[in-house]
Design a protein around this motif. Structure first.
Motif, PDB file in Angstrom:
ATOM      1  N   MET A   1       0.733  -1.108  -0.002  1.00 37.47           N
ATOM      2  CA  MET A   1      -0.133  -0.024  -0.106  1.00 37.47           C
ATOM      3  C   MET A   1       0.884   1.421   0.014  1.00 37.47           C
ATOM      4  SD  MET A   1      -2.952   1.118   2.743  1.00 37.47           S
ATOM      5  CE  MET A   1      -3.821  -0.412   2.208  1.00 37.47           C
ATOM      6  N   SER A   2       0.599   2.277  -0.668  1.00 33.96           N
ATOM      7  CA  SER A   2       1.418   3.406  -0.878  1.00 33.96           C
ATOM      8  C   SER A   2       1.133   4.462   0.002  1.00 33.96           C
ATOM      9  CB  SER A   2       1.148   4.071  -2.149  1.00 33.96           C
ATOM     10  OG  SER A   2      -0.152   4.690  -2.192  1.00 33.96           O
ATOM     11  N   ASN A   3       1.770   5.556   0.531  1.00 33.73           N
ATOM     12  CA  ASN A   3       1.773   6.592   1.223  1.00 33.73           C
ATOM     13  C   ASN A   3       0.488   7.314   1.058  1.00 33.73           C
ATOM     14  OD1 ASN A   3       3.896   5.906   2.686  1.00 33.73           O
ATOM     15  ND2 ASN A   3       5.094   7.481   1.696  1.00 33.73           N
ATOM     16  N   ARG A   4       0.186   7.383  -0.439  1.00 29.04           N
ATOM     17  CA  ARG A   4      -1.080   8.151  -0.758  1.00 29.04           C
ATOM     18  C   ARG A   4      -2.300   7.351  -0.431  1.00 29.04           C
ATOM     19  NH1 ARG A   4      -4.714   7.518  -4.878  1.00 29.04           N
ATOM     20  NH2 ARG A   4      -5.548   9.561  -5.487  1.00 29.04           N
ATOM     21  N   ASP A   5      -2.295   6.016  -0.559  1.00 28.13           N
ATOM     22  CA  ASP A   5      -3.437   5.027  -0.134  1.00 28.13           C
ATOM     23  C   ASP A   5      -3.680   5.210   1.402  1.00 28.13           C
ATOM     24  OD1 ASP A   5      -3.818   4.314  -2.766  1.00 28.13           O
ATOM     25  OD2 ASP A   5      -2.539   2.587  -2.497  1.00 28.13           O
ATOM     26  N   ILE A   6      -2.508   5.313   2.190  1.00 26.20           N
ATOM     27  CA  ILE A   6      -2.625   5.225   3.464  1.00 26.20           C
ATOM     28  C   ILE A   6      -3.228   6.533   4.071  1.00 26.20           C
ATOM     29  CG2 ILE A   6      -1.430   5.455   5.575  1.00 26.20           C
ATOM     30  CD1 ILE A   6       0.456   3.518   4.536  1.00 26.20           C
ATOM     31  N   ILE A  45       4.508  20.465   0.230  1.00 29.16           N
ATOM     32  CA  ILE A  45       3.646  19.969   1.137  1.00 29.16           C
ATOM     33  C   ILE A  45       2.803  18.779   0.280  1.00 29.16           C
ATOM     34  CG2 ILE A  45       1.338  20.547   2.077  1.00 29.16           C
ATOM     35  CD1 ILE A  45       2.433  23.119   3.011  1.00 29.16           C
ATOM     36  N   MET A  46       2.400  19.116  -1.123  1.00 27.92           N
ATOM     37  CA  MET A  46       1.453  18.255  -1.779  1.00 27.92           C
ATOM     38  C   MET A  46       2.444  16.873  -2.076  1.00 27.92           C
ATOM     39  SD  MET A  46      -1.541  19.293  -1.803  1.00 27.92           S
ATOM     40  CE  MET A  46      -2.162  18.159  -2.807  1.00 27.92           C
ATOM     41  N   SER A  47       3.639  17.119  -2.261  1.00 26.97           N
ATOM     42  CA  SER A  47       4.635  16.082  -2.548  1.00 26.97           C
ATOM     43  C   SER A  47       4.639  15.008  -1.311  1.00 26.97           C
ATOM     44  CB  SER A  47       6.029  16.256  -2.985  1.00 26.97           C
ATOM     45  OG  SER A  47       6.707  17.139  -2.083  1.00 26.97           O
ATOM     46  N   GLU A  48       4.782  15.690  -0.229  1.00 27.19           N
ATOM     47  CA  GLU A  48       4.783  14.955   1.219  1.00 27.19           C
ATOM     48  C   GLU A  48       3.618  14.161   1.419  1.00 27.19           C
ATOM     49  OE1 GLU A  48       7.187  14.774   3.823  1.00 27.19           O
ATOM     50  OE2 GLU A  48       8.927  15.894   2.904  1.00 27.19           O
ATOM     51  N   ILE A  49       2.381  15.111   0.987  1.00 32.03           N
ATOM     52  CA  ILE A  49       1.192  14.210   1.412  1.00 32.03           C
ATOM     53  C   ILE A  49       1.012  12.767   0.568  1.00 32.03           C
ATOM     54  CG2 ILE A  49      -1.261  14.511   0.855  1.00 32.03           C
ATOM     55  CD1 ILE A  49      -1.155  17.351   2.200  1.00 32.03           C
ATOM     56  N   LEU A  50       1.554  13.010  -0.818  1.00 34.11           N
ATOM     57  CA  LEU A  50       1.487  12.075  -1.994  1.00 34.11           C
ATOM     58  C   LEU A  50       2.444  11.004  -1.636  1.00 34.11           C
ATOM     59  CD1 LEU A  50       0.316  14.092  -4.733  1.00 34.11           C
ATOM     60  CD2 LEU A  50      -1.073  12.771  -3.565  1.00 34.11           C
ATOM     61  N   GLY A  51       3.678  11.289  -0.912  1.00 33.82           N
ATOM     62  CA  GLY A  51       4.698  10.424  -0.622  1.00 33.82           C
ATOM     63  C   GLY A  51       5.510  10.283  -1.594  1.00 33.82           C
ATOM     64  N   VAL A  52       5.820  11.592  -2.369  1.00 40.76           N
ATOM     65  CA  VAL A  52       6.583  11.394  -3.501  1.00 40.76           C
ATOM     66  C   VAL A  52       7.709  12.301  -3.302  1.00 40.76           C
ATOM     67  CG1 VAL A  52       5.082  10.445  -5.400  1.00 40.76           C
ATOM     68  CG2 VAL A  52       5.355  13.119  -4.962  1.00 40.76           C
ATOM     69  N   ASP A  53       8.916  12.281  -4.145  1.00 39.37           N
ATOM     70  CA  ASP A  53      10.046  13.323  -3.842  1.00 39.37           C
ATOM     71  C   ASP A  53       9.525  14.661  -4.198  1.00 39.37           C
ATOM     72  OD1 ASP A  53      11.751  11.303  -2.683  1.00 39.37           O
ATOM     73  OD2 ASP A  53      12.486  10.931  -4.656  1.00 39.37           O
ATOM     74  N   GLU A  54       8.887  14.660  -5.662  1.00 40.69           N
ATOM     75  CA  GLU A  54       8.210  15.950  -6.118  1.00 40.69           C
ATOM     76  C   GLU A  54       6.969  15.611  -7.003  1.00 40.69           C
ATOM     77  OE1 GLU A  54      10.939  16.543 -10.013  1.00 40.69           O
ATOM     78  OE2 GLU A  54      11.549  17.714  -8.219  1.00 40.69           O
ATOM     79  N   ILE A  55       6.277  16.887  -7.075  1.00 35.16           N
ATOM     80  CA  ILE A  55       5.172  16.802  -7.840  1.00 35.16           C
ATOM     81  C   ILE A  55       5.431  16.902  -9.402  1.00 35.16           C
ATOM     82  CG2 ILE A  55       2.991  17.775  -8.730  1.00 35.16           C
ATOM     83  CD1 ILE A  55       2.888  16.416  -5.565  1.00 35.16           C
ATOM     84  N   PRO A  56       5.337  15.877 -10.189  1.00 33.19           N
ATOM     85  CA  PRO A  56       5.751  16.279 -11.625  1.00 33.19           C
ATOM     86  C   PRO A  56       4.790  17.169 -12.239  1.00 33.19           C
ATOM     87  CG  PRO A  56       5.145  13.898 -11.356  1.00 33.19           C
ATOM     88  CD  PRO A  56       5.104  14.564 -10.006  1.00 33.19           C
TER      89      PRO A  56
END
Length: 108
Positions: A1-6, A45-56
């Motif tokens: 399960m990804s950070n986003r799903d959690i 903030i959004m990249s942290e919430i989605l669990g990614v390094d950066e928003i493409p």
């Protein structure tokens, strides 16, 4: 399960707390001298919430698209112009206008 799903399975109160925590940690970094613009702050903030390094900025995946919509909408509400927001998100002002309208539709 990804950070986003959690994240999406968390109750709204916990999501709000997580956002506050992330915001506080970014503010702390800023106080320590790590320079960051307002758009950069929201992208972080959004990249942290989605669990990614950066928003493409060029990706069409739904979660990234909506993350950019939220960022654009917030920056517009803070007084930035569509051209300025577009410059930070790598988009044309008409794309930013589209983002704003999509957010307004979603919030109705």
């Amino acid at each position: 399960m990804s950070n986003r799903d959690i994240y999406l399975q968390m109750p709204m109160e916990e999501r709000v707390e997580l956002c506050k925590y992330l915001q506080d940690s970014i503010i702390t970094e800023k106080r320590m001298g790590v320079p960051m613009s307002r758009p950069g702050l929201y992208l972080r903030i959004m990249s942290e919430i989605l669990g990614v390094d950066e928003i493409p900025l060029k990706c069409r995946k739904t979660e990234y698209t909506w993350a950019r919509y939220i960022i654009a909408y917030q920056l517009l509400n803070e007084g930035m112009t569509e051209v300025e927001v577009g410059r930070h998100l790598g988009k044309d002002h008409s794309s930013v206008n589209h983002m704003k309208h999509k957010m307004e539709e979603a919030l109705m």
